[in-house]
Design an enzyme around this catalytic site. Structure first.
Site, PDB file in Angstrom:
ATOM      1  N   PRO A   2      27.856  30.898 -46.381  1.00 19.39           N
ATOM      2  CA  PRO A   2      26.859  31.239 -45.359  1.00 19.39           C
ATOM      3  C   PRO A   2      27.445  31.557 -43.991  1.00 19.39           C
ATOM      4  O   PRO A   2      26.770  32.180 -43.175  1.00 19.39           O
ATOM      5  CB  PRO A   2      25.981  29.988 -45.292  1.00 19.39           C
ATOM      6  CG  PRO A   2      26.903  28.880 -45.686  1.00 19.39           C
ATOM      7  CD  PRO A   2      27.811  29.471 -46.733  1.00 19.39           C
ATOM      8  N   TYR A  36      34.522  23.585 -60.182  1.00 18.66           N
ATOM      9  CA  TYR A  36      35.303  23.118 -59.048  1.00 18.66           C
ATOM     10  C   TYR A  36      36.247  22.012 -59.512  1.00 18.66           C
ATOM     11  O   TYR A  36      35.914  20.827 -59.521  1.00 18.66           O
ATOM     12  CB  TYR A  36      34.396  22.597 -57.936  1.00 18.66           C
ATOM     13  CG  TYR A  36      33.346  23.574 -57.450  1.00 18.66           C
ATOM     14  CD1 TYR A  36      33.459  24.934 -57.701  1.00 18.66           C
ATOM     15  CD2 TYR A  36      32.235  23.137 -56.741  1.00 18.66           C
ATOM     16  CE1 TYR A  36      32.501  25.835 -57.269  1.00 18.66           C
ATOM     17  CE2 TYR A  36      31.272  24.029 -56.303  1.00 18.66           C
ATOM     18  CZ  TYR A  36      31.405  25.375 -56.575  1.00 18.66           C
ATOM     19  OH  TYR A  36      30.433  26.246 -56.147  1.00 18.66           O
TER      20      TYR A  36
END
Length: 279
Positions: free
Chosen positions: A204, A57
């Site tokens: 999610p 990241y």
């Protein structure tokens, strides 16, 4: 209610049931980075006790941002990071790198960027198909034995790979893609539940076209995203969602989902009304 109120642990991890994925936080200098610092600090204020990042990241910039925002870290806050991916000139911009020497270097660099003496949860971002699983997991096990890592996690593994990895070192968590609309890893989740291993679903709250999600949201006075998180929390006691956002408002919405309780009937309708296979 804070994220930690849902439960004081998620399987073997001493954290609350709703974590925070830091991947989306902007890291380039400027106003957006300042807002990102505020979002990370707000997560800690709300009681989030697990923040997930990775070398990939921003190639370390995300880890540095979290350290700037949160160091010295509040008591009980667990920072998890991932190694095993390297920059590449290829079309994807990254490549597997599970060589033991590379994993150790990445871990040592993460310790410096995060300003830590020990990484509480170090995850293998992807298994490198060119390196035996035992060598990759063994390298993390050596870091653990040296006191540089407390717990070892895996990401995007099959049930068979999880079993193989556990022959080399204890595994505390698995981070696979999983949501109401993407349930390909049911066997992995079942294996984690049987072994008391935390399961961290990434993406999610992936969007999906489901009238049932909208209906349950209307019934509960919640947002569709909160319903999706509540379904995950009810799905298994080892489930630890790590929704990511760069918005403080969305962060607060995600954390509040920890207080939402769905009835068994609502969960059943969601599962039948939103079959897996969506985005």
């Amino acid at each position: 209610m804070t994220a930690a109120d849902r439960a004081d642990r998620a399987s073997g991890l001493p954290v609350g049931r709703v974590g925070f994925g830091a991947m989306r936080l902007p890291t380039a200098p400027g106003p957006e980075r300042e807002r990102a610092l505020g979002v990370a600090r707000r997560a800690a204020e709300l009681g989030v006790t697990l923040v997930d990042t990775a070398f990939m990241y921003g190639w370390g910039a995300n880890e540095e941002l979290l350290a700037d925002a949160l160091h010295p870290y509040p008591e009980g806050l667990l920072i998890a990071t991932k190694v095993g991916i390297a920059r590449s000139d290829g079309p994807e911009g990254w490549a597997h790198d599970g060589r033991p020497g590379s994993l150790r270097r990445q871990a040592e660099q993460a310790l410096r960027r995060l300003r830590l003496d020990r990484i509480e949860l170090l995850q293998l971002h992807r298994l490198d198909p060119a390196v035996p699983v035992a060598e990759q997991v063994g390298a993390l096990g050596e870091l653990r034995a040296a006191g540089l890592v407390h717990r070892i996690g895996l990401s995007e593994v099959t049930a068979e790979q999880l079993t193989e990895a556990r022959r080399t070192a204890p595994v505390a968590s698995v981070q696979n893609r999983y949501s109401l609309f993407s349930r390909d890893h049911e066997r992995v989740l079942d294996a984690c539940e049987a072994a008391d291993i935390a399961f961290l679903p990434w993406r999610p709250v992936a969007a999906g076209d489901s009238a049932e999600v909208a209906a349950v949201a209307a019934e509960t006075g919640a947002t569709p995203q909160q319903v999706l998180l509540a379904w995950l929390l009810a799905r298994s006691p080892v489930m630890l969602p790590i929704p990511g956002t760069a918005s403080a408002a969305h962060l607060e919405e995600n954390v509040a989902a920890g207080a939402l309780r769905l009835t068994s009937g609502q969960r059943e309708r969601l599962e039948h009304g939103a079959p897996p296979g969506g985005p």
